[in-house]
Design a protein around this motif. Structure first.
Motif, PDB file in Angstrom:
ATOM      1  N   THR A 129     -18.671 -35.020  33.089  1.00 52.19           N
ATOM      2  CA  THR A 129     -19.698 -34.469  33.983  1.00 52.19           C
ATOM      3  C   THR A 129     -20.972 -35.305  33.920  1.00 52.19           C
ATOM      4  O   THR A 129     -21.577 -35.618  34.959  1.00 52.19           O
ATOM      5  CB  THR A 129     -20.005 -33.005  33.608  1.00 52.19           C
ATOM      6  N   LEU A 130     -21.384 -35.674  32.732  1.00 54.90           N
ATOM      7  CA  LEU A 130     -22.577 -36.500  32.591  1.00 54.90           C
ATOM      8  C   LEU A 130     -22.383 -37.860  33.252  1.00 54.90           C
ATOM      9  O   LEU A 130     -23.266 -38.348  33.977  1.00 54.90           O
ATOM     10  CB  LEU A 130     -22.913 -36.690  31.108  1.00 54.90           C
ATOM     11  N   TYR A 131     -21.226 -38.484  33.013  1.00 55.44           N
ATOM     12  CA  TYR A 131     -20.969 -39.798  33.595  1.00 55.44           C
ATOM     13  C   TYR A 131     -20.971 -39.728  35.121  1.00 55.44           C
ATOM     14  O   TYR A 131     -21.615 -40.551  35.790  1.00 55.44           O
ATOM     15  CB  TYR A 131     -19.626 -40.326  33.087  1.00 55.44           C
ATOM     16  N   ASN A 132     -20.265 -38.740  35.664  1.00 61.03           N
ATOM     17  CA  ASN A 132     -20.146 -38.636  37.126  1.00 61.03           C
ATOM     18  C   ASN A 132     -21.456 -38.275  37.798  1.00 61.03           C
ATOM     19  O   ASN A 132     -21.662 -38.575  38.981  1.00 61.03           O
ATOM     20  CB  ASN A 132     -19.070 -37.604  37.490  1.00 61.03           C
ATOM     21  N   ASN A 133     -22.358 -37.643  37.068  1.00 60.01           N
ATOM     22  CA  ASN A 133     -23.646 -37.243  37.641  1.00 60.01           C
ATOM     23  C   ASN A 133     -24.771 -38.208  37.305  1.00 60.01           C
ATOM     24  O   ASN A 133     -25.954 -37.872  37.422  1.00 60.01           O
ATOM     25  CB  ASN A 133     -24.017 -35.830  37.187  1.00 60.01           C
ATOM     26  N   GLY A 134     -24.392 -39.411  36.885  1.00 60.03           N
ATOM     27  CA  GLY A 134     -25.392 -40.463  36.736  1.00 60.03           C
ATOM     28  C   GLY A 134     -26.197 -40.433  35.465  1.00 60.03           C
ATOM     29  O   GLY A 134     -27.369 -40.842  35.457  1.00 60.03           O
ATOM     30  N   ASN A 170     -27.073 -27.760  34.730  1.00 55.12           N
ATOM     31  CA  ASN A 170     -27.584 -29.113  34.950  1.00 55.12           C
ATOM     32  C   ASN A 170     -27.651 -29.876  33.624  1.00 55.12           C
ATOM     33  O   ASN A 170     -28.671 -29.895  32.937  1.00 55.12           O
ATOM     34  CB  ASN A 170     -28.971 -29.045  35.601  1.00 55.12           C
ATOM     35  N   GLU A 209     -27.555 -33.140  33.110  1.00 55.31           N
ATOM     36  CA  GLU A 209     -28.359 -34.368  33.105  1.00 55.31           C
ATOM     37  C   GLU A 209     -29.804 -34.079  32.736  1.00 55.31           C
ATOM     38  O   GLU A 209     -30.450 -34.856  32.027  1.00 55.31           O
ATOM     39  CB  GLU A 209     -28.311 -35.084  34.453  1.00 55.31           C
TER      40      GLU A 209
END
Length: 471
Positions: free
Chosen positions: A66-71, A145, A147
């Motif tokens: 999730t962190l990787y895909n959300n930048g 959220n 990120e």
């Protein structure tokens, strides 16, 4: 748990294709070459796991994805996204760059120096800034959220912050809201599932009250992560926490019921450590387990090409600047323990962790070192033909007011140990030094014999001279 990477995924550090590793606490995927640099930084900087060949708790992997895909990588490369950075010549690494020095220098600047992270305006009191960030984190974890929370953590928010007005921690809030991925992120950054709020309840209690059973079970696993990892390292099994089994204590196949006096003394010294100092020792051993297991995965997944060189080897635990020099030296010396010696140390720690968790009293022991920093240090040699047990002792640190607890390794070459470097000792090196010592001892015996002969000749000459003088 294995994972099939999508072709769109690239290394967060050099944009190379098909990254096969993850930096868990940074929320990024990285390639083999960049991972070799991450491993040399230490777990306090980057916690790496192989995406396919390392067991993953499903929700932990989901958190990283999730962190990787959300930048999440933009957090660590914030200033590089500014067009002005290109004009100044600052750029990230690319796949064609050499690992050393190009990729290595960039990765160290990115994660160790945090050179590209967005900085807050300077404040007179950094503690106030950290408190404000922690309060923001406290509020943010009730949402999904990730990120935002990772950004706050990167700026100095404390995952285990106890809110003075609310009377709880961010993990309590995330557990009430059923935010399992937030709980995973907080735990990676040091949140304790066993912390009680002002009402005496833990995050596990709130997860169960809210019907978040998967989260509650995962929090229990996180609570026992250290001892679970040590047990799995030795026997490949984990405790059944659902049914109340929280510890597995493996047994050595060749262990003897009749422990030597040395072994008994070693265990007693380990048991006499305060809980805080025992936790430090256990954490150091946990880090060494992680290093050894990651080494095994690393070697198994490489094609033994140019990647597998001395520059990609992590022979002992990297230095953590937050620890004393004595503790860092002791952590590095853990690499010298052979499989049997290290397993014995791990079993001793598991046994005492269970005793402490269950509150079993220790007869005759006194805890008089609560304010003293201790850790593993110099290895001392002992002679024992029946047992090969590590000994625990204490030595003076480099600071006059500090003492460091030591876990020592059974080894007959006591004088040899103090002269070796902090790196691991191979069998070949050991035999070379041992042979040199034997040769030196033989040479000394020969010189002593020659010296005795010379002494005899000298006495004979003196007698002859005395006889001539008498005549």
């Amino acid at each position: 748990m294995s994972k099939r990477l999508r072709s769109s995924e690239v290394c967060a550090d050099c944009s190379g294709p098909d990254p096969s590793w993850a930096s868990v606490n940074r929320g990024t995927f990285i390639c083999d070459e960049c991972c070799s640099v991450h491993r040399s930084l230490g777990r306090h900087i980057s916690q790496v796991r192989h995406l396919k060949h390392t067991p993953w708790p499903p929700t932990l992997l989901q958190m990283v994805e999730t962190l990787y895909n959300n930048g999440a990588n933009s957090i660590w490369e914030h200033s590089l996204l500014d067009p002005a950075s290109i004009m100044s010549g600052r750029r990230k690494a690319n796949p064609q760059d050499k690992v050393h020095p190009n990729k290595a220098e960039f990765i160290r600047a990115k994660y160790q120096m945090l050179a590209f992270v967005h900085r807050l305006p300077c404040r007179d009191d950094d503690s106030v800034t950290a408190k404000d960030l922690s309060k923001q984190l406290h509020s943010s974890v009730r949402t999904g959220n990730l990120e935002t929370c990772l950004r706050l953590l990167s700026l100095g928010a404390q995952a285990n912050f106890f809110h003075p007005e609310k009377g709880n921690t961010p993990l309590h809030v995330a557990s009430k809201a059923g935010q399992i991925l937030q709980a995973e992120l907080l735990a990676v950054y040091g949140a304790d599932p066993g912390t009680q709020d002002s009402s005496g309840k833990t995050p596990v209690d709130y997860a169960r009250q809210g019907g978040h059973h998967e989260l509650a079970e995962r929090l229990v696993e996180i609570q026992y992560e250290l001892t679970d990892r040590l047990a799995f390292y030795l026997c490949g099994r984990r405790p059944d926490h659902k049914n109340g089994q929280h510890f597995i204590i493996p047994q050595m196949a060749d262990s003897s019921l009749d422990l030597s006096e040395l072994a008994k003394a070693a265990k007693k010294k380990l048991q006499s450590l305060s809980n805080h100092l025992f936790e430090e020792l256990a954490m150091d051993v946990y880090d060494e387990v992680d290093r050894r297991e990651t080494d095994a995965v690393w070697l198994a997944t490489q094609n033994h090409s140019t990647l597998v060189t001395e520059t990609t080897v992590v022979p002992f635990l990297p230095v953590n600047p937050e620890y004393s020099s004595t503790r860092n030296q002791g952590r590095q010396k853990l690499a010298r323990f052979n499989a049997h010696e290290f397993a014995t140390l791990v079993i001793d720690i598991l046994s005492d962790a269970k005793r402490r968790q269950q509150g079993s009293p220790l007869s005759g022991s006194k805890d008089n070192v609560e304010l003293i920093l201790k850790t593993i240090s110099n290895q001392h040699s002992v002679e024992s033909q029946d047992n090969d047990q590590p000994d625990y002792d204490s030595v003076a640190s480099d600071e006059d007011t500090d003492l460091e607890a030591t876990a020592s390794k059974a080894n007959r070459q006591k004088s040899l140990d103090s002269d070796l470097s902090d790196g691991p000792v191979t069998v070949q090196e050991f035999m070379e030094v041992k042979n040199a010592l034997v040769a030196s001892e033989a040479k000394i015996q020969q010189l002593m014999k020659v010296n005795n002969n010379l002494s005899d000749e000298l006495r004979i000459m003196q007698k002859k001279l005395l006889g001539k003088d008498a005549n």
